[in-house]
Enzyme design. Structure first.
Site, PDB file in Angstrom:
ATOM      1  N   LYS A 197       0.823  -1.187   0.000  1.00  0.00           N
ATOM      2  CA  LYS A 197       0.000   0.000   0.000  1.00  0.00           C
ATOM      3  C   LYS A 197       0.875   1.262   0.000  1.00  0.00           C
ATOM      4  O   LYS A 197       1.883   1.343   0.719  1.00  0.00           O
ATOM      5  CB  LYS A 197      -0.920   0.023   1.227  1.00  0.00           C
ATOM      6  CG  LYS A 197      -1.939  -1.110   1.255  1.00  0.00           C
ATOM      7  CD  LYS A 197      -3.012  -0.926   0.210  1.00  0.00           C
ATOM      8  CE  LYS A 197      -4.104  -1.974   0.346  1.00  0.00           C
ATOM      9  NZ  LYS A 197      -5.203  -1.761  -0.615  1.00  0.00           N
ATOM     10  N   HIS A 327     -10.292  -8.184  -7.629  1.00  0.00           N
ATOM     11  CA  HIS A 327     -10.089  -7.684  -6.279  1.00  0.00           C
ATOM     12  C   HIS A 327     -10.713  -8.617  -5.244  1.00  0.00           C
ATOM     13  O   HIS A 327     -11.886  -8.974  -5.342  1.00  0.00           O
ATOM     14  CB  HIS A 327     -10.734  -6.299  -6.170  1.00  0.00           C
ATOM     15  CG  HIS A 327     -10.800  -5.759  -4.771  1.00  0.00           C
ATOM     16  ND1 HIS A 327     -11.988  -5.679  -4.061  1.00  0.00           N
ATOM     17  CD2 HIS A 327      -9.840  -5.283  -3.943  1.00  0.00           C
ATOM     18  CE1 HIS A 327     -11.749  -5.161  -2.874  1.00  0.00           C
ATOM     19  NE2 HIS A 327     -10.466  -4.915  -2.767  1.00  0.00           N
TER      20      HIS A 327
END
Length: 397
Positions: A197, A327
């Site tokens: 991230k 996802h």
């Protein structure tokens, strides 16, 4: 593979003592929806939290749909929501579940349309279709079980295992040493790549974390995810600097609906662009495809309304020769990616493992498609214990 053993189902109507064509006379007799809250071991944060747009994630709401027919076939599917929306999905599912009673479970496309029209006043994307997704996925699970096939085989599999990468070890709420430790654990487990991230207010910190992880893992495939927190200038500048790290992709560098901005980045950067997870319809994904906005398209089956619309996105993506990396929801997306013609990725999260009696096997960088009929999972007693509300329509056999 580990987990419970599913009973074998007689696939032939003649073997079951039915007349030719009679198998299509089966009808949906019972539908149950459940709202389940999965608690996370610790709060996690991505860039949306560090920029002040969201609070840390502490739990995930799941909407489960269980369907049974008059002839005794069953299927299970799920949708989900993070932070808000789970109760709304459950409420909408309660309202439309009765529309399935008495219907032929094989008519999946028609039933999707029927459920969409039942709630047409709230639209054909977003929360409404995410509620439909749980039913749609359950119907596909039922259909594959009826054929005595894993769903991937029913759809026409290209492979028996799919490359997988781990995300849950790369959140911004974790110090870099913990990130490196979690990445090592994932790679030792057999996972083939990792995602980190990024997207916090100071891009230099992101670059330092990327460099630390790249040095830690060597040539292992590495992707990054900005969770829509950059503007076009920041994304372009960051992307050019990050090209030195040989990233597999940059995910969600811009707002999910900025089709033109993503297209410009895809033209300018050597690193592939990935996005699509926040979109909630086929039409929205078509805009990504039409604008040449992505190299990796990332639809989420529960978010787009289930497997029926997901297959439409797959066909559009394949026509444009795009790569596929859905996802979340590995229990569902493993089967769908196995049926995609171009080599895909599937995202690994261990969060949901406690919800199911079965465990997906990972080996040599790939997630193995289970040989159990249907999607190959069933709800655990732990999931039942985390259930907050249920609703039933029809009558169980």
């Amino acid at each position: 593979m580990t987990g419970t053993t599913f009973p074998r189902i007689i696939a032939s109507p003649l073997a079951a003592g039915l007349a030719p064509g009679e198998a299509t006379t089966d009808r949906i007799a019972w539908v149950k929806t459940s709202l389940v809250f999965l608690p996370l071991a610790a709060p996690i944060s991505d860039a949306k939290v560090l920029t002040g747009r969201q609070k840390p994630l502490t739990e995930i709401a799941f909407l489960f749909a269980e369907i049974e027919t008059e002839r005794g076939y069953s299927g299970i599917g799920y949708s989900y929501s993070k932070r808000a929306g789970g109760r709304g999905q459950f409420a909408h599912a309660q309202e439309i579940a009765g529309e399935l009673i008495g219907e032929d479970p094989n008519d999946i496309a028609r039933l999707w349309d029927k459920l969409a029209w039942a709630g047409a006043s709230v639209g054909r994307s977003g929360l409404a279709t995410q509620a439909i997704a749980a039913f749609d996925i359950a119907l596909w699970d039922l259909k594959a079980k009826r054929a005595d096939l894993p769903l991937a085989k029913l759809l026409g599999a290209h492979r028996d295992a799919v490359r997988c990468y781990n995300t849950s070890g790369g959140y911004l709420s974790m110090p870099i040493e913990e990130v490196k430790e979690r990445i090592s654990m994932a790679l030792e487990k057999g996972i083939g790549a990792v995602k980190l991230k990024v997207g916090q207010p100071d891009p230099m910190i992101d670059l330092q974390r990327i460099e630390a992880v790249r040095n830690h893992i060597g040539d292992v495939p590495l992707a990054i995810d900005a969770n829509q927190q950059w503007d076009r200038t920041t994304a372009l500048r960051f992307g050019r600097i990050a090209e030195q790290f040989n990233l597999t992709w940059i995910e969600e560098p811009l707002d999910a609906y900025d089709y033109e901005g993503h297209a410009a980045l895809a033209r300018e950067l050597a690193t592939p662009i990935a996005t699509g997870e926040m979109l909630t319809s086929v039409d929205e994904h078509y805009e990504l495809i039409r604008h040449d906005s992505v190299d990796f398209i990332q639809p989420d089956a529960p978010r787009v309304g289930g497997i029926t619309p997901f297959l439409k996105i797959m066909a559009l993506a394949d026509h444009k020769k795009l790569r596929l990396a859905p996802h979340y929801c590995m229990e569902i997306h493993l089967h769908l990616t196995a049926a995609y013609g171009r080599e895909p990725w599937v995202e690994h999260f261990e969060w949901s493992e406690a919800m199911f009696n079965e465990t997906l096997e990972v080996r040599d960088g790939r997630m193995i498609v289970p040989n159990r009929p249907g999607l190959g999972f069933s709800l655990s007693e732990q999931a039942r214990a985390w259930t907050h509300a249920t609703h039933e329509a029809g009558k169980r056999r």
